[in-house]
Design a protein around this motif. Structure first.
Motif, PDB file in Angstrom:
ATOM      1  N   ALA A  50      50.736  37.056  50.266  1.00 33.43           N
ATOM      2  CA  ALA A  50      51.146  38.314  49.624  1.00 33.43           C
ATOM      3  C   ALA A  50      51.030  38.224  48.105  1.00 33.43           C
ATOM      4  CB  ALA A  50      52.575  38.664  50.028  1.00 33.43           C
ATOM      5  N   GLU A  51      51.441  37.101  47.540  1.00 29.80           N
ATOM      6  CA  GLU A  51      51.329  36.927  46.086  1.00 29.80           C
ATOM      7  C   GLU A  51      49.875  36.859  45.639  1.00 29.80           C
ATOM      8  OE1 GLU A  51      54.054  33.590  45.059  1.00 29.80           O
ATOM      9  OE2 GLU A  51      54.835  35.177  43.763  1.00 29.80           O
ATOM     10  N   LEU A  52      49.057  36.178  46.407  1.00 30.78           N
ATOM     11  CA  LEU A  52      47.641  36.081  46.069  1.00 30.78           C
ATOM     12  C   LEU A  52      46.995  37.468  46.068  1.00 30.78           C
ATOM     13  CD1 LEU A  52      45.073  34.413  45.529  1.00 30.78           C
ATOM     14  CD2 LEU A  52      44.777  34.299  48.007  1.00 30.78           C
ATOM     15  N   VAL A  53      47.275  38.244  47.087  1.00 37.64           N
ATOM     16  CA  VAL A  53      46.677  39.578  47.179  1.00 37.64           C
ATOM     17  C   VAL A  53      47.238  40.504  46.096  1.00 37.64           C
ATOM     18  CG1 VAL A  53      46.464  41.650  48.625  1.00 37.64           C
ATOM     19  CG2 VAL A  53      46.115  39.370  49.617  1.00 37.64           C
ATOM     20  N   SER A  54      48.544  40.505  45.909  1.00 36.49           N
ATOM     21  CA  SER A  54      49.135  41.436  44.943  1.00 36.49           C
ATOM     22  C   SER A  54      48.860  41.029  43.501  1.00 36.49           C
ATOM     23  CB  SER A  54      50.645  41.586  45.169  1.00 36.49           C
ATOM     24  OG  SER A  54      51.303  40.354  44.994  1.00 36.49           O
ATOM     25  N   ASN A  55      49.119  39.779  43.169  1.00 34.62           N
ATOM     26  CA  ASN A  55      48.974  39.344  41.778  1.00 34.62           C
ATOM     27  C   ASN A  55      47.555  38.894  41.437  1.00 34.62           C
ATOM     28  OD1 ASN A  55      51.709  39.843  41.434  1.00 34.62           O
ATOM     29  ND2 ASN A  55      52.279  37.742  41.880  1.00 34.62           N
ATOM     30  N   GLY A  56      46.903  38.222  42.378  1.00 31.64           N
ATOM     31  CA  GLY A  56      45.575  37.698  42.105  1.00 31.64           C
ATOM     32  C   GLY A  56      44.452  38.694  42.289  1.00 31.64           C
ATOM     33  N   VAL A  57      44.676  39.707  43.122  1.00 32.14           N
ATOM     34  CA  VAL A  57      43.643  40.706  43.367  1.00 32.14           C
ATOM     35  C   VAL A  57      44.076  42.082  42.857  1.00 32.14           C
ATOM     36  CG1 VAL A  57      42.244  41.873  45.115  1.00 32.14           C
ATOM     37  CG2 VAL A  57      42.762  39.436  45.364  1.00 32.14           C
ATOM     38  N   GLY A  58      45.189  42.589  43.392  1.00 38.02           N
ATOM     39  CA  GLY A  58      45.629  43.950  43.060  1.00 38.02           C
ATOM     40  C   GLY A  58      45.818  44.211  41.582  1.00 38.02           C
ATOM     41  N   LYS A  59      46.552  43.350  40.923  1.00 39.07           N
ATOM     42  CA  LYS A  59      46.801  43.551  39.487  1.00 39.07           C
ATOM     43  C   LYS A  59      45.536  43.393  38.649  1.00 39.07           C
ATOM     44  CE  LYS A  59      51.678  42.282  39.507  1.00 39.07           C
ATOM     45  NZ  LYS A  59      52.254  43.563  39.182  1.00 39.07           N
ATOM     46  N   SER A  81      52.020  42.461  32.464  1.00 37.11           N
ATOM     47  CA  SER A  81      50.931  42.609  33.433  1.00 37.11           C
ATOM     48  C   SER A  81      50.916  44.017  34.027  1.00 37.11           C
ATOM     49  CB  SER A  81      51.087  41.578  34.548  1.00 37.11           C
ATOM     50  OG  SER A  81      52.313  41.782  35.230  1.00 37.11           O
ATOM     51  N   SER A  82      49.893  44.294  34.801  1.00 38.43           N
ATOM     52  CA  SER A  82      49.761  45.584  35.466  1.00 38.43           C
ATOM     53  C   SER A  82      50.974  45.841  36.357  1.00 38.43           C
ATOM     54  CB  SER A  82      48.485  45.609  36.309  1.00 38.43           C
ATOM     55  OG  SER A  82      48.402  46.797  37.050  1.00 38.43           O
ATOM     56  N   SER A  83      51.355  47.084  36.437  1.00 43.39           N
ATOM     57  CA  SER A  83      52.479  47.492  37.261  1.00 43.39           C
ATOM     58  C   SER A  83      52.122  47.505  38.749  1.00 43.39           C
ATOM     59  CB  SER A  83      52.929  48.885  36.817  1.00 43.39           C
ATOM     60  OG  SER A  83      53.984  49.353  37.602  1.00 43.39           O
ATOM     61  N   PHE A  84      50.850  47.694  39.056  1.00 40.67           N
ATOM     62  CA  PHE A  84      50.423  47.926  40.435  1.00 40.67           C
ATOM     63  C   PHE A  84      49.698  46.735  41.007  1.00 40.67           C
ATOM     64  CE2 PHE A  84      47.478  49.411  43.666  1.00 40.67           C
ATOM     65  CZ  PHE A  84      48.286  50.241  44.428  1.00 40.67           C
TER      66      PHE A  84
END
Length: 183
Positions: A72-81, A105-108
């Protein structure tokens, strides 16, 4: 709802409502939850307790929880942001002092929420009662992210979806690996 403008208006309305909670309990508890959730300390601590006190089921719940949290962290912080550069909610929407202590950092999307929900949902799939206990701070983390102006409600909602998806993938990964190895 159906347009981006509707989404923005709902984000605005919900952010202002949650940020204006004046409850003394919310003002005491939410900052403590945010501090515990920083760098996933809360979830690592829960995993440690489960692994050491929960026997075989506790160790398995801790392992899948940590794995789902990592995904979840990889997808949200490493990709999504990295893909979406969304500014944090405007400071004018947040009527209290916590608004000044926000990430750059980005909010999303919300990485805190993704990690919390990923960990919790994965644990619940192995040990439902432990998952239910983890759900309380997970919901509090999501509320805190909006209350302090770190995120819009839509950031938190997408973070929760990422966490749920990470938990589902974590539970299915061993079966998929076996199926791939046998074919």
């Amino acid at each position: 709802m159906g347009t981006w403008e509707d989404l923005r208006e709902n984000d605005h309305r919900l952010t202002r409502r949650v940020a204006s909670w004046r409850s003394p309990a919310a003002r005491r508890v939410l900052p403590a939850v945010e501090e515990a959730a920083q760098h996933t300390k809360l979830w690592w601590g829960a995993a440690f307790v489960m692994a050491t006190a929960g026997g075989w089921r506790g160790r398995r719940a801790a392992a899948v929880g940590v794995a789902a949290m990592a995904v979840a962290e990889l997808v949200s912080n490493g990709v999504g942001k990295q893909l979406w550069d969304r500014r944090r909610p405007p400071k004018e929407w947040i009527p209290h002092e916590e608004v000044h202590d926000r990430p750059d950092s980005s909010s999303f999307p919300s990485g805190h929420t993704a990690a919390a929900v990923g960990f919790t949902a994965a644990v619940a799939g192995v040990w439902p009662s432990a998952g239910a206990l983890c759900a309380v701070p997970a919901v509090m983390v999501a509320c805190e992210r909006v209350h302090t102006g770190a995120h819009y409600p839509s950031d938190v909602a997408v973070g929760a979806l990422i966490g749920l998806t990470a938990a589902a993938l974590t539970h299915r990964a061993p079966r998929l690996a076996v199926r791939a190895a046998l074919s």
